[in-house]
Design a protein around this motif. Structure first.
Motif, PDB file in Angstrom:
ATOM      1  N   SER A 110      28.333  27.647  32.924  1.00 25.75           N
ATOM      2  CA  SER A 110      28.000  27.943  34.321  1.00 25.75           C
ATOM      3  C   SER A 110      28.984  27.270  35.268  1.00 25.75           C
ATOM      4  N   LEU A 111      29.466  26.088  34.930  1.00 22.58           N
ATOM      5  CA  LEU A 111      30.455  25.411  35.766  1.00 22.58           C
ATOM      6  C   LEU A 111      31.794  26.142  35.705  1.00 22.58           C
ATOM      7  N   ALA A 112      32.200  26.555  34.512  1.00 18.37           N
ATOM      8  CA  ALA A 112      33.475  27.264  34.370  1.00 18.37           C
ATOM      9  C   ALA A 112      33.445  28.590  35.122  1.00 18.37           C
ATOM     10  N   MET A 113      32.334  29.306  35.069  1.00 17.25           N
ATOM     11  CA  MET A 113      32.235  30.580  35.782  1.00 17.25           C
ATOM     12  C   MET A 113      32.247  30.364  37.293  1.00 17.25           C
ATOM     13  N   THR A 114      31.728  29.238  37.764  1.00 13.69           N
ATOM     14  CA  THR A 114      31.775  28.943  39.195  1.00 13.69           C
ATOM     15  C   THR A 114      33.219  28.839  39.654  1.00 13.69           C
ATOM     16  N   PHE A 115      34.041  28.154  38.882  1.00  7.83           N
ATOM     17  CA  PHE A 115      35.454  28.064  39.235  1.00  7.83           C
ATOM     18  C   PHE A 115      36.148  29.416  39.101  1.00  7.83           C
ATOM     19  N   ASN A 116      35.653  30.252  38.215  1.00  5.66           N
ATOM     20  CA  ASN A 116      36.205  31.584  38.062  1.00  5.66           C
ATOM     21  C   ASN A 116      36.043  32.402  39.351  1.00  5.66           C
ATOM     22  N   PHE A 117      34.988  32.113  40.118  1.00  2.00           N
ATOM     23  CA  PHE A 117      34.775  32.817  41.378  1.00  2.00           C
ATOM     24  C   PHE A 117      35.787  32.410  42.447  1.00  2.00           C
ATOM     25  N   SER A 118      36.574  31.371  42.195  1.00  2.00           N
ATOM     26  CA  SER A 118      37.600  30.974  43.173  1.00  2.00           C
ATOM     27  C   SER A 118      38.681  32.038  43.304  1.00  2.00           C
ATOM     28  N   ARG A 119      38.659  33.031  42.418  1.00  2.00           N
ATOM     29  CA  ARG A 119      39.610  34.146  42.542  1.00  2.00           C
ATOM     30  C   ARG A 119      39.378  34.936  43.813  1.00  2.00           C
ATOM     31  N   LEU A 120      38.154  34.950  44.303  1.00  2.00           N
ATOM     32  CA  LEU A 120      37.797  35.790  45.443  1.00  2.00           C
ATOM     33  C   LEU A 120      38.669  35.543  46.671  1.00  2.00           C
ATOM     34  N   PRO A 121      38.780  34.305  47.172  1.00  2.00           N
ATOM     35  CA  PRO A 121      39.624  34.132  48.368  1.00  2.00           C
ATOM     36  C   PRO A 121      41.089  34.449  48.110  1.00  2.00           C
ATOM     37  N   PHE A 122      41.575  34.172  46.907  1.00  2.00           N
ATOM     38  CA  PHE A 122      42.969  34.490  46.594  1.00  2.00           C
ATOM     39  C   PHE A 122      43.182  36.005  46.541  1.00  2.00           C
ATOM     40  N   SER A 123      42.202  36.727  46.008  1.00  2.00           N
ATOM     41  CA  SER A 123      42.304  38.188  45.973  1.00  2.00           C
ATOM     42  C   SER A 123      42.328  38.772  47.378  1.00  2.00           C
ATOM     43  N   VAL A 124      41.496  38.236  48.247  1.00  2.00           N
ATOM     44  CA  VAL A 124      41.468  38.699  49.635  1.00  2.00           C
ATOM     45  C   VAL A 124      42.804  38.406  50.312  1.00  2.00           C
ATOM     46  N   LEU A 125      43.343  37.212  50.076  1.00  2.00           N
ATOM     47  CA  LEU A 125      44.621  36.832  50.684  1.00  2.00           C
ATOM     48  C   LEU A 125      45.758  37.717  50.187  1.00  2.00           C
ATOM     49  N   VAL A 126      45.826  37.946  48.875  1.00  2.00           N
ATOM     50  CA  VAL A 126      46.870  38.815  48.323  1.00  2.00           C
ATOM     51  C   VAL A 126      46.695  40.249  48.830  1.00  2.00           C
ATOM     52  N   GLY A 127      45.463  40.711  48.900  1.00  2.00           N
ATOM     53  CA  GLY A 127      45.210  42.050  49.423  1.00  2.00           C
ATOM     54  C   GLY A 127      45.716  42.202  50.853  1.00  2.00           C
ATOM     55  N   TYR A 128      45.538  41.157  51.644  1.00  2.00           N
ATOM     56  CA  TYR A 128      45.998  41.203  53.032  1.00  2.00           C
ATOM     57  C   TYR A 128      47.524  41.107  53.118  1.00  2.00           C
ATOM     58  N   LEU A 129      48.105  40.110  52.410  1.00  2.00           N
ATOM     59  CA  LEU A 129      49.537  39.875  52.521  1.00  2.00           C
ATOM     60  C   LEU A 129      50.386  40.950  51.845  1.00  2.00           C
ATOM     61  N   VAL A 130      49.961  41.413  50.680  1.00  2.00           N
ATOM     62  CA  VAL A 130      50.776  42.355  49.912  1.00  2.00           C
ATOM     63  C   VAL A 130      50.470  43.812  50.272  1.00  2.00           C
ATOM     64  N   PHE A 131      49.175  44.120  50.444  1.00  2.00           N
ATOM     65  CA  PHE A 131      48.793  45.511  50.643  1.00  2.00           C
ATOM     66  C   PHE A 131      48.345  45.837  52.069  1.00  2.00           C
ATOM     67  N   GLY A 132      48.285  44.820  52.936  1.00  2.00           N
ATOM     68  CA  GLY A 132      47.889  45.053  54.315  1.00  2.00           C
ATOM     69  C   GLY A 132      46.427  45.427  54.486  1.00  2.00           C
ATOM     70  N   GLU A 133      45.583  45.066  53.514  1.00  2.00           N
ATOM     71  CA  GLU A 133      44.159  45.372  53.607  1.00  2.00           C
ATOM     72  C   GLU A 133      43.498  44.456  54.619  1.00  2.00           C
ATOM     73  N   LEU A 134      42.705  45.026  55.487  1.00  2.00           N
ATOM     74  CA  LEU A 134      41.973  44.242  56.467  1.00  2.00           C
ATOM     75  C   LEU A 134      40.610  43.886  55.898  1.00  2.00           C
ATOM     76  N   ILE A 135      40.117  42.744  56.280  1.00  2.00           N
ATOM     77  CA  ILE A 135      38.855  42.245  55.757  1.00  2.00           C
ATOM     78  C   ILE A 135      37.759  42.612  56.748  1.00  2.00           C
ATOM     79  N   ASP A 136      36.806  43.437  56.301  1.00  2.00           N
ATOM     80  CA  ASP A 136      35.723  43.835  57.199  1.00  2.00           C
ATOM     81  C   ASP A 136      34.520  42.915  57.024  1.00  2.00           C
ATOM     82  N   VAL A 137      33.505  43.139  57.817  1.00  2.00           N
ATOM     83  CA  VAL A 137      32.338  42.261  57.817  1.00  2.00           C
ATOM     84  C   VAL A 137      31.612  42.281  56.475  1.00  2.00           C
ATOM     85  N   TRP A 138      31.568  43.430  55.788  1.00  2.00           N
ATOM     86  CA  TRP A 138      30.866  43.496  54.508  1.00  2.00           C
ATOM     87  C   TRP A 138      31.571  42.701  53.424  1.00  2.00           C
ATOM     88  N   THR A 139      32.886  42.623  53.495  1.00  2.00           N
ATOM     89  CA  THR A 139      33.615  41.782  52.551  1.00  2.00           C
ATOM     90  C   THR A 139      33.237  40.314  52.760  1.00  2.00           C
TER      91      THR A 139
END
Length: 156
Positions: free
Chosen positions: A97-126
């Motif tokens: 359960s602790l290891a999977m919690t750290f696995n969720f740290s991918r989320l902010p990095f995915s959002v950042l890469v999506g914005y910087l590389v693909f120009g995806e905007l982050i909406d309220v539901w995200t």
């Protein structure tokens, strides 16, 4: 994340619904494997099985990438294997359960890469979905730590 608005429902959404519980099962299974086997061997066997299985559906749509992209693909492969190795080693030394919690740290990095590389905007539901996932991760980590402390104090 699936949108609560009930928009288009297709193969991608079905894949997400299958993927989510599968990820929930993978953590405990990897933890069990690391109790009896070496982490690097687990990664090797996983890749040995998954690469041929991935080639089968890829044959239907495969087109060779341009030569200029190959160094990036090789780098992507190296980082993917290193990431898999660190994840499995994390399961070997920590509670699942602790290891999977750290696995969720991918989320902010995915959002950042999506914005910087693909120009995806982050909406309220995200943001709402990210907050729910983060809060659930914090809750599980806190609960598991409290249960571990209670177990230790009852054993003394």
């Amino acid at each position: 994340m699936l949108r609560p608005s009930g928009g288009v429902f297709g193969p991608g959404q079905i894949a997400a619904l299958v993927w989510a519980p599968s990820m929930g099962l993978i953590g405990p299974l990897i933890k069990q494997l690391t109790e009896s086997d070496d982490a690097d061997r687990i990664v090797f066997i996983t890749n040995l099985v998954s690469v041929p299985l991935s080639i089968i559906p890829a044959l239907w749509v495969w087109t060779w990438p341009p030569l200029a992209v190959w160094p990036q693909l090789v780098l992507l492969g190296v980082f993917a294997v290193l990431g898999h190795m660190t994840l499995v080693r994390g399961f070997a030394i920590a509670d699942a359960s602790l290891a999977m919690t750290f696995n969720f740290s991918r989320l902010p990095f995915s959002v950042l890469v999506g914005y910087l590389v693909f120009g995806e905007l982050i909406d309220v539901w995200t943001w709402v979905g990210a907050i729910v996932i983060f809060a659930a991760s914090v809750f599980v980590t806190h609960r598991e730590a409290r249960l571990a402390r209670n177990t230790l104090s009852s054993q003394e």
